[in-house]
Design an enzyme around this catalytic site. Structure first.
Site, mmCIF file in Angstrom:
data_model
loop_
_atom_site.group_PDB
_atom_site.id
_atom_site.type_symbol
_atom_site.label_atom_id
_atom_site.label_comp_id
_atom_site.label_asym_id
_atom_site.label_seq_id
_atom_site.Cartn_x
_atom_site.Cartn_y
_atom_site.Cartn_z
ATOM 1 N N HIS A 27 36.671 -14.447 46.509
ATOM 2 C CA HIS A 27 35.770 -14.670 48.381
ATOM 3 C C HIS A 27 36.867 -15.091 48.907
ATOM 4 O O HIS A 27 38.271 -14.909 48.568
ATOM 5 C CB HIS A 27 35.026 -16.132 48.198
ATOM 6 C CG HIS A 27 35.829 -17.327 48.034
ATOM 7 N ND1 HIS A 27 35.554 -17.853 46.887
ATOM 8 C CD2 HIS A 27 36.016 -17.965 48.257
ATOM 9 C CE1 HIS A 27 35.999 -19.038 46.448
ATOM 10 N NE2 HIS A 27 36.742 -19.332 47.237
HETATM 11 P P1 TYD Z 1 32.794 -21.423 44.777
HETATM 12 O O1 TYD Z 1 33.853 -22.119 45.506
HETATM 13 O O2 TYD Z 1 32.542 -20.174 45.308
HETATM 14 O O3 TYD Z 1 33.983 -21.818 42.666
HETATM 15 P P2 TYD Z 1 35.140 -21.232 42.646
HETATM 16 O O4 TYD Z 1 35.769 -19.451 44.010
HETATM 17 O O5 TYD Z 1 35.368 -22.417 42.302
HETATM 18 O O6 TYD Z 1 34.246 -19.635 42.262
HETATM 19 O O7 TYD Z 1 31.944 -22.993 44.133
HETATM 20 C C1 TYD Z 1 31.214 -23.051 43.189
HETATM 21 C C2 TYD Z 1 29.558 -23.206 43.750
HETATM 22 O O8 TYD Z 1 30.234 -24.773 43.924
HETATM 23 C C3 TYD Z 1 28.944 -22.913 44.734
HETATM 24 O O9 TYD Z 1 27.973 -23.172 45.023
HETATM 25 C C4 TYD Z 1 28.617 -24.115 46.279
HETATM 26 C C5 TYD Z 1 29.613 -25.251 45.328
HETATM 27 N N1 TYD Z 1 30.896 -26.174 45.539
HETATM 28 C C6 TYD Z 1 30.685 -26.810 46.613
HETATM 29 O O10 TYD Z 1 29.107 -27.765 46.829
HETATM 30 N N2 TYD Z 1 31.263 -27.822 46.977
HETATM 31 C C7 TYD Z 1 32.806 -27.924 47.529
HETATM 32 O O11 TYD Z 1 33.530 -29.013 47.539
HETATM 33 C C8 TYD Z 1 33.080 -26.396 46.333
HETATM 34 C C9 TYD Z 1 34.301 -25.870 46.482
HETATM 35 C C10 TYD Z 1 32.197 -26.320 45.753
#
Ligand code: TYD
Length: 140
Positions: free
Chosen positions: A55
């Protein structure tokens, strides 16, 4: 964020206080960081071969640190890509808004610490790569 490039995402060498019993890295807003921290989170227990990221963010800035183990971060601004390998607790990769990132090659036991400029906001994410490319190409 439309005109941000991977060349503006730099690896910072973080301060290290060293003595014979080990090291401390302390990060202070306005002194050691390119933005003020409003959130801290960390990734851990990542199964072998797993990918994270996939993303971009509209506003969020992040400093990403491998506080344990190692992993790779591939940055993509819609035109160019580069992969940064993080494997030391005193290096921090600054990821600016408008950069697509993929995290891969996590070593066993790796911990990915993320210092973030804003609280969590799902509306700040761009999770569709084609939408990302459309937004980036607006200014080219
Ligand atoms: P995401 O940022 O997509 O993870 P990564 O980039 O590490 O693969 O987040 C994964 C899930 O966690 C998504 O459902 C949102 C949640 N999340 C939160 O609730 N709070 C946060 O601060 C973060 C970073 C993620």
């Amino acid at each position: 964020m439309t005109d941000s490039t991977i060349y503006n995402c730099n690896v910072f060498t973080l301060p290290k206080i060293h003595n014979r019993s080990g090291n401390i890295t302390a990060l202070n807003n306005s002194i050691d960081l390119p933005f003020d921290i409003h959130r801290v989170y960390y990734l851990y227990d990542i199964p072998g071969g797993e990918l994270r990221g996939g993303h971009a963010h509209r506003e969020l800035q992040q400093l990403i640190v491998a506080v344990s183990g190692s992993f790779d971060i591939t940055l993509d601004d819609g035109l160019n890509k580069k992969t940064v390998s993080l494997n030391r607790s005193y290096f921090g990769l600054h990821v600016i808004p408008g950069i697509w990132r993929d995290l891969s090659n996590f070593s066993s036991g790796a911990i990915c610490l993320v210092l973030a400029s804003h609280k969590y906001d799902e509306n700040d994410y761009i999770r569709d790569y084609n939408e990302f490319l459309k937004i980036k190409n607006k200014c080219k």
